[in-house]
Scaffold this active site. Structure first.
Site, mmCIF file in Angstrom:
data_model
loop_
_atom_site.group_PDB
_atom_site.id
_atom_site.type_symbol
_atom_site.label_atom_id
_atom_site.label_comp_id
_atom_site.label_asym_id
_atom_site.label_seq_id
_atom_site.Cartn_x
_atom_site.Cartn_y
_atom_site.Cartn_z
ATOM 1 N N ASN B 255 -69.593 61.754 10.340
ATOM 2 C CA ASN B 255 -68.913 61.518 11.616
ATOM 3 C C ASN B 255 -69.990 61.064 12.591
ATOM 4 O O ASN B 255 -70.816 61.862 13.024
ATOM 5 C CB ASN B 255 -68.230 62.798 12.123
ATOM 6 C CG ASN B 255 -67.103 63.237 11.200
ATOM 7 O OD1 ASN B 255 -66.308 62.425 10.749
ATOM 8 N ND2 ASN B 255 -67.042 64.528 10.914
ATOM 9 N N GLU B 338 -60.052 61.047 9.423
ATOM 10 C CA GLU B 338 -60.195 62.068 10.464
ATOM 11 C C GLU B 338 -60.704 61.476 11.772
ATOM 12 O O GLU B 338 -61.571 62.036 12.428
ATOM 13 C CB GLU B 338 -61.114 63.197 9.979
ATOM 14 C CG GLU B 338 -60.537 63.935 8.771
ATOM 15 C CD GLU B 338 -61.407 65.076 8.268
ATOM 16 O OE1 GLU B 338 -62.603 65.088 8.555
ATOM 17 O OE2 GLU B 338 -60.866 65.966 7.585
ATOM 18 N N ARG B 388 -51.420 65.573 0.462
ATOM 19 C CA ARG B 388 -52.815 65.203 0.731
ATOM 20 C C ARG B 388 -53.620 65.074 -0.557
ATOM 21 O O ARG B 388 -54.543 64.265 -0.633
ATOM 22 C CB ARG B 388 -53.431 66.253 1.660
ATOM 23 C CG ARG B 388 -54.902 66.051 1.865
ATOM 24 C CD ARG B 388 -55.395 66.902 3.021
ATOM 25 N NE ARG B 388 -56.837 67.045 2.988
ATOM 26 C CZ ARG B 388 -57.536 67.772 3.849
ATOM 27 N NH1 ARG B 388 -56.914 68.429 4.819
ATOM 28 N NH2 ARG B 388 -58.848 67.851 3.759
ATOM 29 N N ASP B 417 -60.204 69.509 -0.504
ATOM 30 C CA ASP B 417 -61.381 69.598 0.355
ATOM 31 C C ASP B 417 -62.284 70.772 0.034
ATOM 32 O O ASP B 417 -62.287 71.748 0.776
ATOM 33 C CB ASP B 417 -60.960 69.663 1.823
ATOM 34 C CG ASP B 417 -62.127 69.372 2.764
ATOM 35 O OD1 ASP B 417 -63.217 69.040 2.283
ATOM 36 O OD2 ASP B 417 -61.924 69.474 3.986
ATOM 37 N N GLU B 439 -68.913 63.888 -5.065
ATOM 38 C CA GLU B 439 -69.556 64.567 -3.928
ATOM 39 C C GLU B 439 -69.219 66.047 -3.977
ATOM 40 O O GLU B 439 -68.048 66.423 -3.995
ATOM 41 C CB GLU B 439 -69.042 63.951 -2.620
ATOM 42 C CG GLU B 439 -69.563 64.632 -1.364
ATOM 43 C CD GLU B 439 -69.001 64.013 -0.070
ATOM 44 O OE1 GLU B 439 -68.640 62.815 -0.076
ATOM 45 O OE2 GLU B 439 -68.898 64.741 0.927
ATOM 46 N N GLU B 445 -69.090 75.577 3.361
ATOM 47 C CA GLU B 445 -68.061 75.535 4.399
ATOM 48 C C GLU B 445 -66.897 76.480 4.092
ATOM 49 O O GLU B 445 -66.490 77.264 4.940
ATOM 50 C CB GLU B 445 -67.541 74.099 4.555
ATOM 51 C CG GLU B 445 -66.419 73.982 5.573
ATOM 52 C CD GLU B 445 -65.937 72.543 5.748
ATOM 53 O OE1 GLU B 445 -66.492 71.639 5.092
ATOM 54 O OE2 GLU B 445 -64.996 72.334 6.537
#
Lengths: 756, 756
Positions: B255, B338, B388, B417, B439, B445
């Site tokens: 981001n 996003e 999703r 995710d 990835e 997280e």
């Protein structure tokens, strides 16, 4: 000079509301700063005179400033006023000496009262407003403005209670008489303390921002770490507050950060500047202070209220404040609450803490507003025995009688936290030896954050006008005014009976009441309050603080007449109708039946999150499972909260047979199949109200669309934008609440509407 | 000079791990910056020589730098190495010319490979490491460090796969031979691209902070708006990465904020400085770029990839970067995801967008890592048709074959995710004409944020070593290495059958694989990773990127041996055991059976909130009601996600009879009474695993308490503090999950344990 800021909405003091008065030939008699303010008002109104002068004559005079050669109607007004004191009118014939008459009148009016005497004919009316002080005279002026607006631009069908009404509250407020051919009205505020608390930060808080729970832009006072250099809008704000009835403003957030704490000492100049902006309109300033100030600011090793060094530090600090701001109002304190420091740290109780501050203020006439919002905010959700609704009661009622005379215990209206529907906090009814203030939240933290229309006055009037000891007992506002603290509570009576002391807890009030307090909804927004219609809440608070016997509809009539007085009747009546039922609508589509919360913690109390608080430390749970929902606060099987009220009310709350539907889930855990007094099951009630709430928002949208073109375009655009968001949000509430309870209960909607 | 920072934990390169090698008489042959790095390593190790020198001799040599008069064992090693190429060993007898032998060896080793040749006796061992490049020689050095640590300080009972192991991967990796009395091992990385993505911000983000999803303090690189002036720790970090196997680092968050975007242009000097810190250890730098850069930085009116001006802008930008950083790696792009800008804004697809950037980089040898994490993050929770988990598949598989050779499609391991348990993203298996990188998220997280012990390598090895097309098909790591992209997917086969084109989608790879990528867990914390044990995840990622056939246990053995090699065996074996089962434990007490999420959005993905995402726009729902729970992703009645996998796997997932328990709720919505393959009902499984998970954390606490006094006190204190928090949090997870499902299902725990 009237403070007006270009581009900023005039709220309830548009020039249009003054123009009528401006056309009347007016004389102001007296001297002093607030009399000068009245003169400026009169002069400004005169500039608005459109065409010809109106007939008649208006005199605004200090009682001591009427010369012997004043016109006869003015002299007669003094005589009449003297006889129009509160309580039983006393004979004061025209033959008595005028000076004595003036003394008599002044003793009934106090610091802020005024009397309006009218005589003459409709073709040649004479109005005389008399007051002991310039402050009273200013209130009289705004009273006439309000009357003028109502006469010209009332919302139409809704008849306002005019100045000729005959309601007379027991201790103070409005009273009207006809005397010797004169109409005489005496006005005095019910509450001496009518405080607006600003939760403004100076340094922007990383989470809470510039204004905690502020939904109207930044702070009027501060901008990113310092006082705004131009306080013009603050002066304008002071004028609006004075016209509403508010007479005190606390300048900073009750959660006191480092920079804010320094207002008391190194940044006292900020307080001086703000006090100067408020003073011309009779509004006195207060400060929220940190209980830890002696440590944080003074470098002492302790803030223990029993420590002589600490006491001396506070005494010196208070003296310094009064030297700089002689009319300073006092301190607001949030202690031992949500992380704020307090006396508990030193093994002292809240009376010790409050009295220590009170003694520092007493020599200067200052007041401590000590907040009762103390609870365990680290509650374990597994713990069903702790009840946040009881917390303030359990903390404070044992301290009744121990607070100094200049301490006001400031109690939130509801026992939990400013929800759309809660019972009254039982603390208000259980502290007969304590000055109690009720605190309401004008800023719409839990009621739509000024994105939703929610006219809150009905919530406040319901509470203030209630008579919790029965129809022949005092009203709640009699407690806040100090007129009566009511009989002992049920609990106290029980205790007293047990101890053989029948009088325990039922003592007469020691001193004046605590008044009302409110959390402001104002920021630097051009409409002051984000949603233009949220201005009505600010206005209503001031009016109710002055006279809690007003109805929510009367106040709404006033606000519409003042704010939209020169707009087409269709717009006025639509605005009135949008606001009138708006709190009901909000309640319909949000948390049902008094259960509260179900609101998003993530997004700061906006929007639905049914389980959002269910497993948190905040003590706000609904306990919904597949069988039922609600919090058992009964005495029989629950936390006993219901028993904290006066006996009859306690019994009403205790029983499922008598508990009001709208508070059912606040007080009881019931199955979804439980049948309400309305005849519906709980779950069907949830579905029906949520569908109905959205339908009513849709009706509001339609009604507004029709009149929006009649409104000021900026205001119309703002309202349209907010209504669209209200509709989006209401749909979200409806669908999440309905889906949640459908998934849990498995009970289908009787009418087969869409649930997800 | 070896970069070491006082007070900073040495991670897997403590001096103790080098001391053994330091005692060996060592010669380094060759020139160049990375050979100098090897010389510095050798010199540093020599300073650690405690007592006497160890017997034997070590030579580290570039193939082209061995002189004709080198000692015989070194010359023999070259001959041996030449014959030890990958695939079938080729005869290169001692009689052949040495130059030809060296050429032969070098052609098998590539940029980063090395060969280790051993000879002599235990009393006089000779080791020769040969490489084509300094980078290869450096890897050889760290290989010997690892071997030495394992030989000395393995975790005890757990036998590591030693250097004499015989595993040989098909295309690359380790191969061992005995030849002419010499032991010969050839090492080459399986993946050329082994990238660590830093989600570091330069300017602190108001919500996400200095490092997005960072749990290890601030950024190693940046501090509050600018590059850190001292990059000593970055050099130390580069050394650790090189010793793990990572060879690329992306320097900023995917981001991309304004300040970060400027790394590409006005702040290119920051990139130069960082590249200089990484370069001595062979780590190349990449940049995350904003797709809107031509607009934001270049002032163009558009970022349309079809616009020649935009293409020219990127070409110029890439040229400027390479002029300053000749070994620059390329761009990482999060586009149309996003809120990030992307080609969709201009009506282009992701191949258009990626190729445009690829063509700017191609002349310089750079690569585009284009992330496949594209989905609707404004999903309406009421919409059950959008899934999703399908989004990346639906977006990207139609583009297969359209990406340029220097585009790598970077696909998150799971389709949603980074949850503790998801199936592999089907995108990885469905893009045979595309270089695909997997990835993974080293930063925890959703797996406890470095407060919980969660050794993630088992998740990664399970995925990389799986053979989704059947036991005789390729492994997932064959896809990422480019060795084989596998047969067509079930869906592609079905389509191909329908169209009569039996070969569709089953083409051979066009070019090299995409490698592995990971989100870093490193910050400026003294332990690098917050929880000291989280270092193992970083280490494991590098090792698996180098050789995905390693087992999680083997890597754990290495990490313990390196990091705690000189500690008592009891400490080493306890650390090993704490980590070994830790991901299972974490899974036990968090969201059950692959359903995912149930995590707090409020507190940033830490701690339980069962309904926290249920009514949000994020597409992550569990649909729990009073009857059951889970997401129906079957083809028969659900979203069809199950059908996106190769046929056999799709059938396994489709049927309740064969769907693995641990993924049941990811793929199916079932009643609480559904019986798992384990024989338990779903709801009893939830109760049992949640009670068991907390019990296992308690066992971890007890085990750690026993050995903590044996550890470095700072490390012990940190681990103790984190374990206490893990226990608190695990209890919270257990109680909230169990209470939630008990309240919903009404089914009591068979064993009558406490549920609230």
């Amino acid at each position: 000079m009237i403070p007006q800021t270009p581009g900023v909405h005039p709220a309830w003091l548009p020039d249009a509301a003054l123009a009528t008065l401006g056309a009347v030939d007016t004389v102001v008699l007296g001297d002093g700063p607030l009399v000068d303010t009245v003169r400026a008002e009169v002069a400004h109104a005169a500039t608005l005179r459109g065409g010809e002068a109106a007939p008649g004559r208006l005199t605004l005079a200090l009682l001591g400033a009427v010369p012997d050669d004043a016109p006869e109607p003015v002299l007669a007004a003094i005589d009449a006023a003297a006889g129009a004191g509160l309580g039983e009118p006393r004979g004061t014939g025209p033959g008595e000496p005028r000076e004595a008459a003036a003394d008599e009148a002044s003793s009934t009016l106090g610091d802020e009262g005024f009397v309006v005497v009218r005589s003459g004919t409709p073709q040649d009316p004479t109005t005389t407003v008399l007051a002991e002080t310039g402050h009273g005279l200013l209130h009289g002026w705004f009273h006439l403005v309000r009357e003028g607006a109502l006469a010209l631009g009332g919302p139409g069908a809704q008849g306002a209670r005019g100045p000729e009404g005959t309601s007379t509250s027991t201790a103070s407020g409005t009273s009207s008489h006809e005397r010797a051919g004169l109409s005489v009205e005496v006005h005095r505020p019910t509450h001496d303390l009518r405080v607006l608390d600003h939760w403004d930060n100076i340094s922007v808080h990383p989470v809470m921002g510039q204004v905690e729970r502020g939904y109207s832009g930044g702070s009027l006072f501060y901008d990113d770490g310092s006082l705004r250099p131009d306080l013009g809008k603050v002066r304008q704000y002071a004028r609006l507050l004075a016209a509403s009835g508010v007479n005190r403003v606390a300048l900073n957030n009750v959660n006191v950060g480092r920079r804010e704490a320094e207002l008391l000492t190194t940044h006292l100049d900020d307080v001086v500047a703000l006090a100067g902006a408020f003073r011309p309109y009779g509004v006195r300033v207060h400060l929220s202070v940190s209980f830890a100030s002696p440590v944080v600011l003074g470098g002492l090793a302790t803030a223990d209220p029993a420590d002589p060094g600490v006491q001396a530090w506070w005494a010196q600090a208070a003296s310094a404040v009064y030297a700089a701001v002689p009319d300073f109002g006092g301190f607001v304190v949030k202690a031992d609450s949500e992380g704020q420091p307090g006396p508990f740290s030193y093994g002292r109780d809240h009376a010790d803490g409050a009295n220590m501050l009170a003694r520092a203020l007493a020599p200067h006439g200052g007041t401590v507003h000590w907040r009762a919002f103390v609870y365990d905010h680290h509650q374990d959700w597994r713990d069903r025995s702790t009840d946040r609704a009881r917390a303030a009661y359990d903390h404070f009622t044992p301290l009744d009688g121990r607070f100094d005379d200049n301490v006001v215990l400031q109690v939130k209206l509801g026992p939990v936290d400013f929800q759309v529907r809660e019972p009254l906090s039982p603390v208000v009814l259980a502290m007969p030896q304590t000055r109690v203030a009720v605190e309401v939240q004008v800023t719409q933290e839990y009621t739509g954050q000024q994105k939703h229309v929610a006219y809150l006055a009905p919530q406040w009037t319901d509470a203030l006008q209630a008579r919790p000891w029965g129809d022949d007992g005092p009203a709640v506002s009699d407690v806040t005014s100090g007129t009566s603290r009511g009989p002992a509570t049920a609990a106290a009576r029980t205790e007293a009976a047990a101890s053989g002391d029948a009088d325990s807890g039922a003592g007469a009030p020691r001193s004046a009441g605590g008044g009302l307090a409110a959390v402001s909804n104002v920021g630097d927004d051009v409409f002051w309050t984000g949603h233009p219609f949220a201005q009505a809440n600010l206005y209503a608070f001031g009016r109710l603080a002055w006279d809690p016997t007003l109805t929510a509809e009367e106040i709404l009539d006033e606000w519409v007449a003042l704010t939209f007085g020169d707009a087409p009747a269709e717009l006025r009546s639509t605005v009135h109708d949008l606001l009138s039922g708006s709190l009901d609508v909000y309640e319909q589509y949000t948390a049902p039946l008094g259960v509260g919360f179900m609101v998003s913690p993530t997004r700061h109390h906006y929007g639905p999150d049914v389980d959002g608080y269910e497993y948190t430390a905040w003590g706000t749970y609904h306990f919904a499972d597949r069988d039922g929902v609600g919090v058992d606060r009964s005495c029989a099987t629950g936390t006993g909260f219901a028993g904290l009220f006066p006996l009859d009310l306690a019994q009403t709350y205790e029983s499922l047979d008598t508990c009001p539907d709208e508070l059912l889930l606040f007080l009881h855990h019931v199955p979804y199949s439980h049948v309400l007094h309305s005849g519906k099951t709980v779950v069907q009630h949830i579905y029906d109200t949520h569908f109905a709430g959205v339908e009513r928002v849709e009706e509001m949208l339609t009604a507004w669309e029709k009149v929006a073109p009649l409104a000021d375009p900026d205001l119309a655009a703002r309202v349209t934008e907010r209504l669209a968001e209200q509709h989006r949000s209401a749909v979200e509430w409806r669908d999440q609440i309905n889906t949640y309870f459908f998934r849990k209960s498995g009970v289908p909607d009787e009418r087969g509407r869409k649930i997800y």
